[in-house]
Design an enzyme around this catalytic site. Structure first.
Site, PDB file in Angstrom:
ATOM      1  N   GLU A 270     -32.699  -7.277 -36.814  1.00 48.92           N
ATOM      2  CA  GLU A 270     -32.882  -7.625 -38.263  1.00 48.92           C
ATOM      3  C   GLU A 270     -31.546  -6.796 -38.981  1.00 48.92           C
ATOM      4  O   GLU A 270     -31.624  -6.429 -40.010  1.00 48.92           O
ATOM      5  CB  GLU A 270     -34.040  -7.001 -38.861  1.00 48.92           C
ATOM      6  CG  GLU A 270     -34.174  -5.484 -38.603  1.00 48.92           C
ATOM      7  CD  GLU A 270     -34.706  -4.842 -37.474  1.00 48.92           C
ATOM      8  OE1 GLU A 270     -34.892  -5.664 -36.385  1.00 48.92           O
ATOM      9  OE2 GLU A 270     -35.433  -3.889 -37.448  1.00 48.92           O
ATOM     10  N   GLU A 304     -37.643 -11.349 -38.568  1.00 48.36           N
ATOM     11  CA  GLU A 304     -36.249 -10.764 -38.931  1.00 48.36           C
ATOM     12  C   GLU A 304     -36.053 -10.717 -40.461  1.00 48.36           C
ATOM     13  O   GLU A 304     -35.632  -9.571 -40.857  1.00 48.36           O
ATOM     14  CB  GLU A 304     -35.266 -11.184 -38.129  1.00 48.36           C
ATOM     15  CG  GLU A 304     -35.381 -11.309 -36.756  1.00 48.36           C
ATOM     16  CD  GLU A 304     -35.811 -10.215 -36.204  1.00 48.36           C
ATOM     17  OE1 GLU A 304     -35.513  -8.969 -36.223  1.00 48.36           O
ATOM     18  OE2 GLU A 304     -36.250 -10.341 -34.896  1.00 48.36           O
ATOM     19  N   GLU A 326     -42.095  -2.186 -36.887  1.00 47.57           N
ATOM     20  CA  GLU A 326     -42.533  -3.560 -35.933  1.00 47.57           C
ATOM     21  C   GLU A 326     -44.001  -4.110 -36.155  1.00 47.57           C
ATOM     22  O   GLU A 326     -44.317  -5.233 -36.136  1.00 47.57           O
ATOM     23  CB  GLU A 326     -42.039  -3.194 -34.596  1.00 47.57           C
ATOM     24  CG  GLU A 326     -40.549  -2.793 -34.346  1.00 47.57           C
ATOM     25  CD  GLU A 326     -39.837  -3.883 -34.749  1.00 47.57           C
ATOM     26  OE1 GLU A 326     -40.405  -4.977 -35.040  1.00 47.57           O
ATOM     27  OE2 GLU A 326     -38.476  -3.668 -34.852  1.00 47.57           O
TER      28      GLU A 326
HETATM   29  N1  PHE Z   1     -35.696  -4.832 -34.047  1.00 47.65           N
HETATM   30  C1  PHE Z   1     -35.986  -6.055 -33.084  1.00 47.65           C
HETATM   31  C2  PHE Z   1     -37.044  -6.862 -33.848  1.00 47.65           C
HETATM   32  O1  PHE Z   1     -36.939  -7.537 -34.562  1.00 47.65           O
HETATM   33  C3  PHE Z   1     -35.938  -6.013 -31.785  1.00 47.65           C
HETATM   34  C4  PHE Z   1     -34.736  -5.508 -31.009  1.00 47.65           C
HETATM   35  C5  PHE Z   1     -34.817  -4.353 -30.518  1.00 47.65           C
HETATM   36  C6  PHE Z   1     -33.813  -5.973 -30.629  1.00 47.65           C
HETATM   37  C7  PHE Z   1     -33.917  -3.503 -29.975  1.00 47.65           C
HETATM   38  C8  PHE Z   1     -32.584  -5.648 -30.259  1.00 47.65           C
HETATM   39  C9  PHE Z   1     -32.618  -4.374 -29.553  1.00 47.65           C
HETATM   40  O2  PHE Z   1     -38.133  -6.736 -33.382  1.00 47.65           O
HETATM   41 ZN    ZN Z   2     -38.947  -6.335 -35.389  1.00 48.15          ZN
END
Ligand code: PHE
Ligand code: ZN
Length: 861
Positions: A270, A304, A326
């Site tokens: 994101e 995202e 998350e």
């Molecule tokens: N933050 C991302 C998500 O939307 C996941 C992610 C974590 C991507 C680590 C790359 C590295 O959940």
């Molecule tokens: Zn996420």
């Protein structure tokens, strides 16, 4: 005992209780990249400001960097560089740090930091990848305004993107190079930094926000992929609208970019206004993507995008708070997808995923709270517990408070913490303040690991029913004794004679043992409990086959109907496994009734008539006997297939479309049709392979084609090899579809699957370097219970080999493959020994990453 000396030297454990605010802040950062795949130069200018009254040196994380220069206020300065940390004494309360480093994107196989994928350069910084780009305090509570300049060869990198808004661009003096400058007005943690340079084209569109601002949207891909970006674009616009309508959240910049890359460790990222996606969550057309892929794209694009508020505008103070962004964002994307399609089917899918991925995690050696207390490697905590159980926590708050108070809590949370890095506690407190409810006990859901078990029993005497409820939270590593948690249980009573609903309520079970009295019944009642899966718990009841069959046909909550059917199937299968046989009739009759019910949505029927997976059955046995489970399940499948053959044939013939369409009704029809085909094959119908081959050949979409292929792949008809070969020939140049070819074979129920998978690992199209390909073969195989747990142990040895080989390239992705080996306690002595041996071999390997070390060593404990 594993050879401790060979393990990463006393890996450092990071603990939540050790959190201290940053000693230095970096309000402004200017970055200048001279891009080159082999050697990129990164110059950084950090404005640093002392935070509070202390004498501590400035601390910059720096990992794998070739450091060329470090200056303070323009002068060369002494610095200490040890264990990936640079320390600089800054005498004043502020200063300007300038650094210059060199990095090598081309050889960056970890896919963290700046790396090359398919000829383009891109970044991945969450969680701790920014330190692999430039020296910086790489922690989410340091919020910085970024100005980014990059220059590179125009032919190789015609497109130069970063966060925020483009402010300037031009040609360099040097022939063939150009440059661009971007500025992001929103201060952000460095894990949200992104840069992309490549030969890309965009699907462009725009979105007018509710306050009338126009946002330019672009989805960047390789030229040939452009026609496959329509669904992602439609999903993005739908998500932007939905977040305005449901959460009152508006987008905040003039531009929103998405880039698709083929090599990516997770699903997507994101980064502020420059989301970077695993191409599997962007690219789709009917010929190459299944309905599940389409749904996945809509969900991840929305996820995202939603992070722009739940994650970016309000971010995490430290990585222990990961579920703050998350869990909340998964809940938001689940709600979005439910609103775009069938709410009931979406709930069933989400619960199935929770049970397949999170419940085993919560029951095993890697169990951890939604807000963990310690880690060796944070990448190992991007788990189903943090994401999916975290989402269930938010859903329970929504259920307990009701939609209005929940929304008020969200509004207060965003309003009071905009631009801040905060904690899960801050979120709960906002909910508490906005609603006036006391959530003290609810906080236990964040700190206690383990899936609660709830016993529910209905005792009726005439008009009075007593519902006896008990809860128990099982011990997990590091947490022996647990306190009772508030468990929101939606429950109802149905009259067994008339089917009438006599009661329907939300009961919060907050003690260890409680009793609910319901008066005024006029007939014997049947208990429906944890309706809509209102709490992420395991419910045990004493309801027999008759009650479950009744609910599967009569409950007015579709999830509860599904659940009753699952329970009936599970009880039958468990009995068959332990006794060698069980009466199939109650299941067959319940499935018959559901299949024949014209009032039901075919998409729901498809979910309801599916037997629980072999792994799910195993999760409910004291010890897992993979062969016995396989036999019992296949026997029930065959009985269902044979006894209801004419109904399956009807379903197959009815749910046929003239032409491909993507909408909930068409999706449901396709799913039910292929499930019917699977039952015909299970029945041993002589024409089943021919029907499957016909479906394969006539398909105008990937859902039907892969569905037919999957059915053939489980059997041994000559059509099998023909279809596999045709599929390979047709799609050999499309990596995402080739992944399906690998995973279809790795998931096959055939007895020779372990050997087939070993051979596929030597196939020229197999590579450890691409995470999607690795997961499509090795990841898929490791959840194929019967094949992976082949009594010879070859599955365990194969997985260990793959983990060790992948660890040399990409520790993060290798570590994700470890958990299936950690389930050894659930298996008989012979298998447990072999599984432990595989883990011990991994732990004893010199040069192991801390990622794999943490997962493998904890799995042995
Ligand atoms: N933050 C991302 C998500 O939307 C996941 C992610 C974590 C991507 C680590 C790359 C590295 O959940
Ligand atoms: Zn996420």
């Amino acid at each position: 005992m594993p050879d401790v000396a060979a393990s990463p030297a006393a890996p450092h454990v990071t603990r939540r209780e050790d959190y201290r605010p940053p000693e230095w802040l970096v309000p402004d950062l200017a970055l200048d990249f001279t891009l080159d795949a082999a050697r990129t130069l990164v110059r950084a200018r950090l404005e640093v400001v002392r935070n509070g009254d202390h004498k501590a040196p400035l601390r910059l994380d720096a990992s794998g960097l070739h450091i060329l220069d470090v200056r303070l206020d323009g002068e060369t300065v002494n610095y200490w560089f040890e264990n990936d940390v640079i320390r600089i004494n800054v005498p004043g309360d502020s200063g300007t740090i300038e650094t210059e480093v060199a990095i090598a994107p081309k050889t960056n196989t970890q896919l963290m930091g700046l790396y090359e994928s398919g000829g383009m350069l891109c970044t991945q910084c969450e969680a701790e990848g920014f330190r692999r780009i430039t020296p910086f305090p790489d922690r989410p509570d340091v919020l910085t305004r970024y100005r980014v300049r990059m220059s590179g060869h125009k032919a190789a990198y015609p497109i130069l993107l970063s966060n925020g808004n483009p402010v300037a661009s031009g040609e360099d003096g040097k022939a063939g190079t150009h440059w661009a400058e971007w500025e992001d007005p929103f201060p952000k943690p460095c894990y949200l930094f992104a840069l992309v340079a490549g030969d890309l084209v965009a699907n462009r569109d725009n979105f007018v926000t509710r306050s009338g601002r126009t946002v330019d949207l672009a989805i960047w891909v390789r030229e040939g992929d452009l026609p496959r970006t329509e669904h992602a674009m439609a999903s993005l616009k739908a998500a932007m609208k939905w977040d305005e309508q449901v959460y009152g959240r508006e987008y905040d910049l003039a531009m929103f970019n998405i880039v698709a890359v083929d090599d990516f460790n997770f699903g997507a990222m994101e980064n502020k206004s420059l989301n970077i996606f695993n191409s599997r969550y962007i690219l789709a057309d009917p010929d190459t993507a299944t309905d599940m892929d389409y749904d996945g794209i809509a969900g991840v694009v929305a996820h995202e995008y939603f992070h722009n508020w739940s994650g970016n505008r309000v971010t995490c103070r430290d990585w222990f708070q990961l579920s703050l962004k998350e869990g909340f964002t998964v809940f938001r994307d689940q709600s979005f997808s439910a609103d775009m399609g069938s709410e009931a089917v979406k709930r069933i899918e989400d619960v199935r995923l929770l049970r397949a991925a999170q419940f085993p995690e919560d029951a095993g050696p890697l169990a951890h709270p939604v807000r963990p207390d310690s880690y060796i490697e944070i990448s190992n905590f991007y788990t189903a517990t943090v994401y999916n159980k975290g989402a269930e926590l938010i859903r329970m708050l929504h259920t307990i408070l009701g939609p209005e108070k929940f929304r008020a809590g969200c509004d207060l949370y965003f309003a009071s913490h905009d631009g801040e890095a905060v904690t899960c506690e801050d979120f709960v407190r906002a909910m508490e303040e906005a609603s006036g409810e006391d959530l003290a006990q609810f906080r236990l859901w964040y700190s206690q690991a383990g899936t609660p078990k709830v016993k529910a029993q209905l005792v009726q005497e005439g008009a009075v029913a007593r519902v006896l409820l008990e809860q128990e939270v099982p011990p997990t590593p590091g947490q022996k004794a647990k306190q009772p948690m508030p468990i929101p249980l939606k429950l109802a009573l149905f009259g067994a004679r008339t089917g009438a609903k006599h009661d329907d309520r939300l009961f919060i079970l907050d003690g260890a043992k409680e009793e609910l009295v319901i008066d005024g019944l006029t007939e014997p009642a049947v208990l429906s409990v944890n309706r809509d899966f209102s709490a992420p718990v395991i419910v045990e009841t004493d309801r027999g086959a008759a009650d479950l069959a009744f609910l599967s046909g009569r409950d007015d909550d579709p999830f509860a109907r599904y659940e009753a059917m699952q329970q009936l199937m599970l009880d039958t299968l468990k009995q068959a496994v332990s006794n060698g046989e069980a009466a199939h009739e109650p299941v067959i009759e319940a499935v018959r009734e559901t299949l024949a019910n014209q009032a039901l949505d075919p998409a729901f029927i498809a979910e309801a008539v599916l037997l629980p997976s072999e792994a799910f059955i195993g999760d409910h046995m004291k010890l897992v006997d993979p062969e016995a489970i396989h036999r019992a399940r296949e026997a029930l499948r065959a009985a269902l297939g044979t006894t209801l053959e004419s109904l399956w044939r009807d379903a197959y013939a009815t749910h046929v479309a003239n032409r491909y369409e993507y909408n909930p009704a068409a999706k449901g029809a396709r799913r039910l049709r292929t499930i019917a085909l699977g039952y015909l094959a299970a029945a041993g119908a002589a024409d089943a392979p021919a029907i499957a081959k016909r479906q394969y050949d006539a398909a105008d979409n990937m859902t039907d084609r892969q569905g037919a292929l999957g059915v053939l792949a489980n059997g041994d008809a000559p059509e099998r090899e023909a279809a596999l070969a045709a599929f390979y020939d047709r799609y050999r140049n499309n990596g995402l579809v080739l992944d399906k070819w690998f995973s279809t074979q790795a998931l096959s129920t055939r007895a020779d699957t372990p050997a087939a998978v070993e051979a596929l690992a030597r196939h020229p199209d197999f590579t450890l370097a691409n995470p999607n390909r690795l997961r499509s073969l090795v990841g898929a195989f490791s959840v194929n219970q019967r094949a992976f747990h082949d009594a010879s142990g070859r599955g365990y040895a194969f997985l260990a080999d793959m983990i060790l080989a992948a660890d040399k390239l990409n520790p993060q992705t290798a570590a994700k493959l470890v958990p299936p080996l950690g389930r050894w306690r659930r298996f008989g002595e012979d298998r447990a020994k072999l599984m432990r041996a595989a883990l011990e071999r991994i732990v004893a390997t010199p040069g192991l990453s801390k990622d794999v070390y943490e997962q493998a060593s904890k799995s042995l404990a």
